[in-house]
Design a protein around this motif. Structure first.
Motif, mmCIF file in Angstrom:
data_model
loop_
_atom_site.group_PDB
_atom_site.id
_atom_site.type_symbol
_atom_site.label_atom_id
_atom_site.label_comp_id
_atom_site.label_asym_id
_atom_site.label_seq_id
_atom_site.Cartn_x
_atom_site.Cartn_y
_atom_site.Cartn_z
ATOM 1 N N GLN A 1 4.852 -10.744 -4.210
ATOM 2 C CA GLN A 1 4.843 -10.885 -2.761
ATOM 3 C C GLN A 1 4.508 -9.537 -2.131
ATOM 4 O O GLN A 1 5.157 -8.533 -2.397
ATOM 5 N N VAL A 2 3.483 -9.551 -1.282
ATOM 6 C CA VAL A 2 3.067 -8.318 -0.618
ATOM 7 C C VAL A 2 4.061 -7.968 0.491
ATOM 8 O O VAL A 2 4.469 -8.829 1.263
ATOM 9 N N GLN A 3 4.431 -6.694 0.534
ATOM 10 C CA GLN A 3 5.338 -6.242 1.578
ATOM 11 C C GLN A 3 4.942 -4.848 2.035
ATOM 12 O O GLN A 3 4.667 -3.972 1.205
ATOM 13 N N LEU A 4 4.889 -4.659 3.342
ATOM 14 C CA LEU A 4 4.635 -3.348 3.934
ATOM 15 C C LEU A 4 5.864 -2.982 4.749
ATOM 16 O O LEU A 4 6.283 -3.757 5.615
ATOM 17 N N VAL A 5 6.412 -1.803 4.489
ATOM 18 C CA VAL A 5 7.635 -1.384 5.176
ATOM 19 C C VAL A 5 7.391 -0.053 5.858
ATOM 20 O O VAL A 5 7.111 0.955 5.191
ATOM 21 N N GLU A 6 7.499 -0.070 7.184
ATOM 22 C CA GLU A 6 7.316 1.152 7.962
ATOM 23 C C GLU A 6 8.655 1.866 8.161
ATOM 24 O O GLU A 6 9.722 1.228 8.196
ATOM 25 N N SER A 7 8.570 3.167 8.325
ATOM 26 C CA SER A 7 9.754 3.974 8.630
ATOM 27 C C SER A 7 9.316 5.236 9.353
ATOM 28 O O SER A 7 8.123 5.553 9.388
#
Length: 126
Positions: A1-7
């Motif tokens: 599962q593709v996931q992009l997490v910004e911070s």
């Protein structure tokens, strides 16, 4: 599962700096395109910057040229946005987007059809 997490979002005064990060998992964008979009309150989401992860070519919206810098670390599958000389109009949500293929000059249009993160809030006070 593709996931992009910004911070990295937060609150700063005008003239200050922030560094946003976007970590991708589930897919390697090492030869694709990753970028950042800005959505100000009550406005449409607009492209800010993009980078060709295979070669490092960068693209910027006119409004951020000379102030923002996008970079990537393919080993970490992460893209960064260094934001300097921040202005109140830079306030809003910042979203990371990724596309497995080369974007080129139409980076904003192509990234809109790619994978997206949930965003990180940036607030710049005057």
């Amino acid at each position: 599962q593709v996931q992009l997490v910004e911070s990295g979002g937060g609150s700063v005064q005008a003239g200050g700096s922030l560094r946003l990060s976007c970590a991708a998992s589930g897919y390697s964008y090492s030869d694709g395109c990753m970028g950042w979009f800005h959505q100000a309150p009550g406005k449409e989401r607009e492209g800010v910057a993009a980078i060709y992860t295979g070669g490092g070519t960068t693209y910027y919206a006119d409004s951020v040229k000379g102030r923002f810098a996008i970079s990537r670390d393919n080993a970490k599958n992460t893209v960064y946005l260094q934001m300097n000389s921040l202005k109140p109009e830079d306030t809003g949500m910042y979203y990371c987007a990724a596309e497995p293929n080369w974007c080129g000059g139409s980076w904003a249009r192509k990234l809109r059809g790619g994978d997206w993160g949930q965003g990180t809030q940036v607030t710049v006070s005057s």
